[in-house]
Motif scaffolding. Structure first.
Motif, PDB file in Angstrom:
ATOM      1  N   GLY A 128       4.043  -0.789   3.558  1.00  0.00           N
ATOM      2  CA  GLY A 128       3.357   0.272   3.796  1.00  0.00           C
ATOM      3  C   GLY A 128       3.523   1.666   4.174  1.00  0.00           C
ATOM      4  O   GLY A 128       4.448   1.210   5.325  1.00  0.00           O
ATOM      5  N   THR A 132      -5.263   1.975   7.117  1.00  0.00           N
ATOM      6  CA  THR A 132      -5.000   0.814   6.407  1.00  0.00           C
ATOM      7  C   THR A 132      -4.093  -0.254   7.490  1.00  0.00           C
ATOM      8  O   THR A 132      -4.482  -1.554   7.402  1.00  0.00           O
ATOM      9  N   ILE A 175      -3.027  -2.263  -2.686  1.00  0.00           N
ATOM     10  CA  ILE A 175      -4.273  -1.616  -2.554  1.00  0.00           C
ATOM     11  C   ILE A 175      -4.253   0.005  -2.180  1.00  0.00           C
ATOM     12  O   ILE A 175      -2.545   0.578  -2.929  1.00  0.00           O
ATOM     13  N   SER A 176      -5.209   0.682  -3.143  1.00  0.00           N
ATOM     14  CA  SER A 176      -5.183   2.022  -2.917  1.00  0.00           C
ATOM     15  C   SER A 176      -6.145   2.683  -2.676  1.00  0.00           C
ATOM     16  O   SER A 176      -7.135   2.076  -1.644  1.00  0.00           O
ATOM     17  N   ASN A 230     -11.333  -0.397  -5.216  1.00  0.00           N
ATOM     18  CA  ASN A 230     -11.086  -0.335  -3.557  1.00  0.00           C
ATOM     19  C   ASN A 230     -13.073  -0.617  -3.029  1.00  0.00           C
ATOM     20  O   ASN A 230     -13.528  -1.501  -3.634  1.00  0.00           O
ATOM     21  N   VAL A 285      -1.158   4.015  -7.552  1.00  0.00           N
ATOM     22  CA  VAL A 285      -0.567   2.866  -8.041  1.00  0.00           C
ATOM     23  C   VAL A 285      -0.329   2.393  -9.018  1.00  0.00           C
ATOM     24  O   VAL A 285       0.616   1.602  -8.538  1.00  0.00           O
ATOM     25  N   HIS A 308       1.180  -1.307  -0.240  1.00  0.00           N
ATOM     26  CA  HIS A 308       0.361   0.168   0.056  1.00  0.00           C
ATOM     27  C   HIS A 308       0.693   1.100  -0.418  1.00  0.00           C
ATOM     28  O   HIS A 308       1.410   1.497   1.274  1.00  0.00           O
TER      29      HIS A 308
END
Length: 329
Positions: A260, A265, A217-218, A242, A226, A183
Motif C-alpha cells: 500500500g 494503515t 481494504i479501503s 471498514n 477500490v 490498500h
C-alpha cells in the motif's frame, strides 16, 4: 522524577503509531508514573491498543463546540509534573493544550515562535531524519535512551480478534490461508497515491506468480474507488468492510504481507509485525517509511508517487518475497 506525565498528540493515526516506540521507552524509564495522553477523537480508539498508557483524554477536534466544556472539565482535573508535546511539526492546538496543562515542565521539539507554549524545546530532526531517530533523541532527553528501541507496537484484545474472525468468515478466508492485504487508498491525497492501474497490475502479477490471496481494504468513503482497482486487475478479490481500528489491527496481524501507500494503515500493519511493501513520496520515505528488516519501501519523487514505474513495484514485490522466504511460481 515525574509522577504524572501528560502526552499531547493532535496528529494522524500513523504518526501516533510511530510514537509508540517513545511511549514504551518512557514507560520503562518511569514505571511508576501515571502516563496520560490527550489526542484527537479519530485516533482515540487506537490509543486503547497501547498498554503503556494509563489514561486517555479525547480532544474533540471534530465537534469541539459541543464537547469543549466536558473536555476542559476532564483536562483541568489533574496536576501534571511533565507535559510533552509529541507532534513532530508545529501545531497551535497542541501548543495551547500544552500551555494550558499547567505542568511545571512543558517540552516540545524546537519550533520557531512557539516559546510561549513551552518551558523547554529540544532541537531534533534538523537534517530530515527518520521519525524514529527523532523519538530516540526525545527518549535520550528524558533519560530513557537505554530503554528505547525502534519497534512499533500496538496490542488488541481477544474480542478484537473475534470480530476480525467474523470478517474472515464473511470473506471466505480460511484459517491459516495465506493472504496479502492490498490498500491502494489515501485517495484524498492523490500525490501520495501510487497509480490505481499499477496497483491493479501488481495484484494480477501477485496472483499469477504466488499462492497468496489478495484481500483489499479501503479507508472511509473509498470503497467504490477500490472496487474500480479490483475490476481493473481482472482478478477475483475480496474487499473487506471498514472496521474499528483495533479490529483492523487484529485483521492485519493474520496477513502474510501488506501492499500500500504511506498511510496510517501501513504503520498499523508494521506495528503488528506484518511485512510491508510501500510506495512513498520522498519526504515520507526519508521520515516515515517502515524500517523493519523484512519490509520494502520504494522512494518516489516528492511531486507524486504515481510516477513510480510498475516495474519498480514488481521488483519491490520480488524483494519482499525474498526477504520473507516466500516463493514465486
Amino acid at each position: 522524577m515525574p509522577q504524572n506525565i501528560l502526552l499531547v498528540w493532535i496528529g494522524k493515526i500513523g504518526d501516533f503509531v510511530v510514537s509508540t516506540s517513545f511511549i514504551r521507552a518512557l514507560r520503562k524509564r518511569y514505571p511508576d508514573a501515571n502516563i496520560t495522553v490527550v489526542l484527537s477523537d479519530f485516533v482515540a480508539e487506537l490509543a486503547h491498543t497501547v498498554p503503556e498508557l494509563d489514561r486517555i483524554i479525547v480532544f474533540p477536534k471534530k465537534k469541539i463546540a459541543k464537547n469543549l466544556f466536558p473536555f476542559l472539565g476532564t483536562y483541568f482535573g489533574k496536576k501534571w509534573d511533565l507535559c510533552i508535546d509529541l507532534n513532530p511539526s508545529r501545531s497551535t492546538s497542541a501548543g495551547w493544550l500544552t500551555r494550558l496543562s499547567g505542568a511545571k515542565r512543558r517540552v516540545s521539539s524546537f519550533n520557531e515562535n512557539c516559546e510561549k507554549f513551552y518551558t523547554e524545546m529540544i532541537k531534533v530532526g534538523v537534517n530530515q531524519e527518520h521519525m524514529l531517530e527523532i523519538y530516540k533523541q526525545f527518549a535520550e532527553y528524558f533519560d530513557a535512551g537505554d530503554e528505547f528501541d525502534y519497534k512499533l507496537s500496538i496490542t488488541f484484545t481477544d474480542a478484537d480478534m473475534a470480530a476480525a474472525g467474523k470478517i474472515f468468515e464473511q470473506l471466505d478466508i480460511k484459517q491459516d490461508e495465506k493472504f496479502a492485504i492490498v490498500h491502494p487508498g489515501n485517495f484524498s491525497k492523490p500525490r501520495s497515491c501510487w497509480a490505481a492501474d499499477k496497483f491493479a497490475a501488481l495484484t494480477a502479477y501477485l496472483t499469477e506468480h504466488s499462492d497468496f490471496k489478495p484481500v483489499f481494504i479501503s479507508g472511509p468513503g473509498e470503497s467504490e474507488k477500490v472496487r474500480d482497482v479490483i475490476s481493473q486487475s481482472g482478478v477475483s478479490c475480496a474487499l473487506a468492510p471498514n472496521m474499528p481500528l483495533p479490529v483492523l489491527a487484529a485483521f492485519l496481524s493474520k496477513a502474510s504481507m501488506f501492499i500500500g501507500n504511506s498511510t496510517g494503515t501501513l504503520h498499523i500493519a508494521e506495528a503488528v509485525g506484518v511485512p510491508t511493501l510501500s510506495f512513498n513520496r520522498a519526504y515520507s520515505y526519508d521520515v516515515w517509511r517502515p524500517i523493519t528488516p523484512k519490509s520494502v519501501a520504494i522512494k518516489g519523487p516528492e511531486k507524486e508517487v504515481g510516477s513510480i514505474p510498475l516495474e519498480e513495484g514488481v521488483e519491490g514485490l520480488k524483494k519482499l518475497f525474498e526477504l520473507n522466504g516466500y516463493n514465486f511460481k
